[in-house]
Every structure is written in structure tokens, then in C-alpha cells.
Design a protein around this motif. Structure first.
Motif, mmCIF file in Angstrom:
data_model
loop_
_atom_site.group_PDB
_atom_site.id
_atom_site.type_symbol
_atom_site.label_atom_id
_atom_site.label_comp_id
_atom_site.label_asym_id
_atom_site.label_seq_id
_atom_site.Cartn_x
_atom_site.Cartn_y
_atom_site.Cartn_z
ATOM 1 N N GLU A 85 0.838 -1.206 0.000
ATOM 2 C CA GLU A 85 0.000 0.000 0.000
ATOM 3 C C GLU A 85 0.870 1.252 0.000
ATOM 4 O OE1 GLU A 85 -3.140 0.001 2.939
ATOM 5 O OE2 GLU A 85 -3.773 -2.018 2.361
ATOM 6 N N ASP A 86 1.893 1.272 0.828
ATOM 7 C CA ASP A 86 2.806 2.416 0.871
ATOM 8 C C ASP A 86 3.502 2.588 -0.477
ATOM 9 O OD1 ASP A 86 2.096 2.674 3.543
ATOM 10 O OD2 ASP A 86 3.949 1.767 4.301
ATOM 11 N N PHE A 87 3.931 1.460 -1.061
ATOM 12 C CA PHE A 87 4.595 1.504 -2.360
ATOM 13 C C PHE A 87 3.671 2.089 -3.423
ATOM 14 C CE2 PHE A 87 5.384 -0.514 -6.479
ATOM 15 C CZ PHE A 87 6.658 -0.006 -6.744
ATOM 16 N N ILE A 88 2.425 1.628 -3.462
ATOM 17 C CA ILE A 88 1.461 2.109 -4.456
ATOM 18 C C ILE A 88 1.303 3.624 -4.350
ATOM 19 C CG2 ILE A 88 -1.016 2.130 -5.009
ATOM 20 C CD1 ILE A 88 -0.948 -0.944 -4.279
ATOM 21 N N ARG A 89 1.137 4.114 -3.134
ATOM 22 C CA ARG A 89 0.945 5.559 -2.943
ATOM 23 C C ARG A 89 2.184 6.347 -3.400
ATOM 24 N NH1 ARG A 89 -2.006 3.483 1.450
ATOM 25 N NH2 ARG A 89 -4.170 4.180 1.405
ATOM 26 N N GLY A 90 3.366 5.824 -3.137
ATOM 27 C CA GLY A 90 4.585 6.505 -3.569
ATOM 28 C C GLY A 90 4.820 6.387 -5.064
ATOM 29 N N TYR A 91 4.494 5.233 -5.612
ATOM 30 C CA TYR A 91 4.718 4.991 -7.038
ATOM 31 C C TYR A 91 3.804 5.865 -7.887
ATOM 32 C CZ TYR A 91 5.603 2.393 -11.331
ATOM 33 O OH TYR A 91 5.968 2.047 -12.612
ATOM 34 N N LEU A 92 2.549 5.978 -7.476
ATOM 35 C CA LEU A 92 1.578 6.775 -8.236
ATOM 36 C C LEU A 92 1.437 8.175 -7.638
ATOM 37 C CD1 LEU A 92 -1.140 4.082 -9.044
ATOM 38 C CD2 LEU A 92 0.731 4.927 -10.494
ATOM 39 N N ALA A 93 2.556 8.754 -7.267
ATOM 40 C CA ALA A 93 2.580 10.110 -6.719
ATOM 41 C C ALA A 93 3.064 11.089 -7.794
ATOM 42 C CB ALA A 93 3.522 10.169 -5.515
ATOM 43 N N PRO A 94 2.579 12.329 -7.746
ATOM 44 C CA PRO A 94 3.025 13.329 -8.718
ATOM 45 C C PRO A 94 4.554 13.497 -8.752
ATOM 46 C CG PRO A 94 1.111 14.142 -7.528
ATOM 47 C CD PRO A 94 1.524 12.850 -6.866
ATOM 48 N N GLN A 95 5.214 13.369 -7.597
ATOM 49 C CA GLN A 95 6.669 13.527 -7.561
ATOM 50 C C GLN A 95 7.356 12.451 -8.407
ATOM 51 O OE1 GLN A 95 4.446 13.439 -5.141
ATOM 52 N NE2 GLN A 95 5.216 14.302 -3.219
ATOM 53 N N HIS A 96 6.872 11.223 -8.326
ATOM 54 C CA HIS A 96 7.439 10.141 -9.125
ATOM 55 C C HIS A 96 7.145 10.379 -10.605
ATOM 56 C CE1 HIS A 96 7.583 5.595 -10.216
ATOM 57 N NE2 HIS A 96 8.749 6.155 -10.419
ATOM 58 N N ARG A 97 5.923 10.755 -10.896
ATOM 59 C CA ARG A 97 5.547 11.043 -12.283
ATOM 60 C C ARG A 97 6.439 12.128 -12.881
ATOM 61 N NH1 ARG A 97 0.327 13.895 -12.332
ATOM 62 N NH2 ARG A 97 1.715 15.551 -11.670
ATOM 63 N N ASP A 98 6.703 13.162 -12.113
ATOM 64 C CA ASP A 98 7.404 14.329 -12.628
ATOM 65 C C ASP A 98 8.921 14.192 -12.632
ATOM 66 O OD1 ASP A 98 4.872 15.378 -12.907
ATOM 67 O OD2 ASP A 98 4.983 16.584 -11.066
ATOM 68 N N ASP A 99 9.453 13.076 -12.154
ATOM 69 C CA ASP A 99 10.909 12.856 -12.123
ATOM 70 C C ASP A 99 11.251 11.480 -12.694
ATOM 71 O OD1 ASP A 99 13.624 13.076 -11.638
ATOM 72 O OD2 ASP A 99 13.448 12.750 -9.474
ATOM 73 N N PRO A 100 11.015 11.291 -13.990
ATOM 74 C CA PRO A 100 11.263 9.958 -14.558
ATOM 75 C C PRO A 100 12.720 9.516 -14.457
ATOM 76 C CG PRO A 100 10.777 11.543 -16.303
ATOM 77 C CD PRO A 100 10.528 12.222 -14.985
ATOM 78 N N GLY A 101 13.657 10.445 -14.472
ATOM 79 C CA GLY A 101 15.075 10.093 -14.415
ATOM 80 C C GLY A 101 15.463 9.372 -13.141
ATOM 81 N N ARG A 180 -7.027 8.011 -9.238
ATOM 82 C CA ARG A 180 -7.875 6.847 -9.547
ATOM 83 C C ARG A 180 -7.022 5.580 -9.620
ATOM 84 N NH1 ARG A 180 -10.625 9.607 -7.532
ATOM 85 N NH2 ARG A 180 -11.990 11.141 -8.469
ATOM 86 N N GLY A 181 -5.806 5.719 -10.091
ATOM 87 C CA GLY A 181 -4.899 4.578 -10.132
ATOM 88 C C GLY A 181 -4.610 4.045 -8.739
ATOM 89 N N VAL A 182 -4.401 4.936 -7.778
ATOM 90 C CA VAL A 182 -4.172 4.516 -6.387
ATOM 91 C C VAL A 182 -5.409 3.790 -5.876
ATOM 92 C CG1 VAL A 182 -3.872 5.337 -4.016
ATOM 93 C CG2 VAL A 182 -2.446 6.293 -5.837
ATOM 94 N N GLU A 183 -6.585 4.382 -6.090
ATOM 95 C CA GLU A 183 -7.825 3.747 -5.639
ATOM 96 C C GLU A 183 -7.977 2.349 -6.242
ATOM 97 O OE1 GLU A 183 -11.192 6.223 -6.543
ATOM 98 O OE2 GLU A 183 -10.365 7.928 -5.422
ATOM 99 N N ASN A 184 -7.775 2.244 -7.547
ATOM 100 C CA ASN A 184 -7.936 0.952 -8.237
ATOM 101 C C ASN A 184 -6.906 -0.083 -7.772
ATOM 102 O OD1 ASN A 184 -10.126 1.882 -9.730
ATOM 103 N ND2 ASN A 184 -8.818 2.617 -11.396
ATOM 104 N N ALA A 185 -5.674 0.364 -7.586
ATOM 105 C CA ALA A 185 -4.625 -0.563 -7.138
ATOM 106 C C ALA A 185 -4.905 -1.035 -5.720
ATOM 107 C CB ALA A 185 -3.254 0.107 -7.234
ATOM 108 N N LEU A 186 -5.321 -0.122 -4.841
ATOM 109 C CA LEU A 186 -5.634 -0.525 -3.479
ATOM 110 C C LEU A 186 -6.837 -1.469 -3.453
ATOM 111 C CD1 LEU A 186 -5.065 2.815 -1.514
ATOM 112 C CD2 LEU A 186 -3.554 0.824 -1.638
#
Length: 190
Positions: A85-101, A180-186
Motif C-alpha cells: 500500500e505504501d509503495f502504491i501511494r509513492g509509485y503513483l505520486a506526482p513527484q514520481h511522475r514528474d521525475d522519470p530520471g 484513480r490509479g491509487v484507488e484501483n490498485a488498493l
């Protein structure tokens, strides 16, 4: 003296792999030439072939390294479903999205990996299988095989959601995709 040279070569090789991983995820494999990759590592172009036989060779090593690092990061999570659950929230976070490198190699490179050679595809397959196994073990510690389908679904949902969110020009829509991705994954976890 020989020992130092061997250790130095290995450290240099690892630096190239790490810098190339960041660059590939940021600019793409095709968008990253050898001269840029070597410059990122603080080396000259001529040094490249002392470490790798080709760019394809480097790509395969980078993919393997990136996925190994991602899998090792799972050891820092809380045990079981809570860690997922913690991983999902961090993975689908705007910070992760905005820093692909600095993020997930799957979400950043999947389309290019599909066009790579066998060594890169094998490195990716091994890493993807290990991620699915990790998810399955967290979903059903007593019988990971029973959770394999759910683990595959979770993995594909996370990667696809992040890729879609990155592709959108509308920030509100991109954030909605993540939420919505977080909701669906959870929901898939339960």
C-alpha cells in the motif's frame, strides 16, 4: 597495482551504468548517445569500449541494474500488504511522475525495451518476474502462487497508470489518473 586497476575499472563501469540509467529514463534510450552518456559519467567517448562491447550491451546492463535496484528497495518497505500500500501511494505520486530520471525504469522505458535486443529483453523479463514474485509474496505470504494473477494485474496497472499520467498535458487530468490509479490498485489488494 593490478588489483587497484581492476577495482577502479569496476567502479567506473558501475558509474557509467548508473549515470546511463538516469539519462535513459530521462531522455530515452534512443535519445541518449554514447558521447552524452560518457560525459555524464565524466569520461571520454574512447573509454566506452573498455567497458561495453556496444550500446546494446550497456542498455542490457542498465536495465538489469535498474530493476535490481528497484527490487532491493522493496526490502525497505513495511512487511506484507501494508508495504505494498505504501509503495502504491509513492509509485503513483506526482513527484514520481514528474521525475522519470530517478524513477521506475518500466514506466520510463517500456516502449523502447520492447524494441531492444534479446539481452535487454531477457534482463527486463528477469526483473519483471522478480517484481511480480515480490508482489505475490506480499499478497499471499503462505501461497504466493495463488496471488500471481493479482500481482501481474497490479504491476501492469501501476506501470500503465504512471505512463498515462506522464503523457497528459492537462495537469488536473494527469493528477486524476494518479488518484484513480491509487484507488484501483488498493482495491485490487483486497
Amino acid at each position: 597495482m593490478v588489483r587497484y586497476a581492476k577495482e577502479h575499472k569496476q567502479v567506473t563501469r558501475q558509474r557509467i551504468i548508473e549515470k546511463a540509467g538516469h539519462r535513459f529514463k530521462q531522455d530515452g534510450i534512443d535519445g541518449s548517445g554514447i558521447s552524452t552518456l560518457m560525459s555524464d559519467a565524466g569520461l571520454t567517448n574512447g573509454a566506452f569500449y573498455a567497458h561495453f562491447s556496444s550500446k546494446d550491451d550497456l542498455v542490457a546492463h542498465v536495465v538489469a541494474d535498474e530493476l535490481r535496484n528497484q527490487i532491493a528497495m522493496y526490502d525497505t518497505l513495511q512487511p506484507g500488504r501494508q508495504g505494498l500500500e505504501d509503495f502504491i501511494r509513492g509509485y503513483l505520486a506526482p513527484q514520481h511522475r514528474d521525475d522519470p530520471g530517478s524513477g521506475c525504469p518500466s514506466a520510463a522505458l517500456l516502449d523502447e525495451i520492447g524494441r531492444c535486443g534479446d539481452a535487454t529483453k531477457q534482463a527486463y523479463t528477469d526483473g519483471a518476474r522478480a517484481i511480480v514474485e515480490e508482489f505475490a509474496a506480499r499478497l499471499a505470504p503462505g501461497d504466493p502462487a495463488s496471488a500471481r494473477g493479482k500481482a501481474v494485474g497490479l504491476y501492469t496497472m501501476l506501470v500503465g497508470t504512471l505512463q498515462l499520467s506522464r503523457a497528459l498535458s492537462d495537469p488536473k487530468f494527469a493528477d486524476e489518473i494518479l488518484e484513480r490509479g491509487v484507488e484501483n490498485a488498493l482495491a485490487l489488494l483486497h
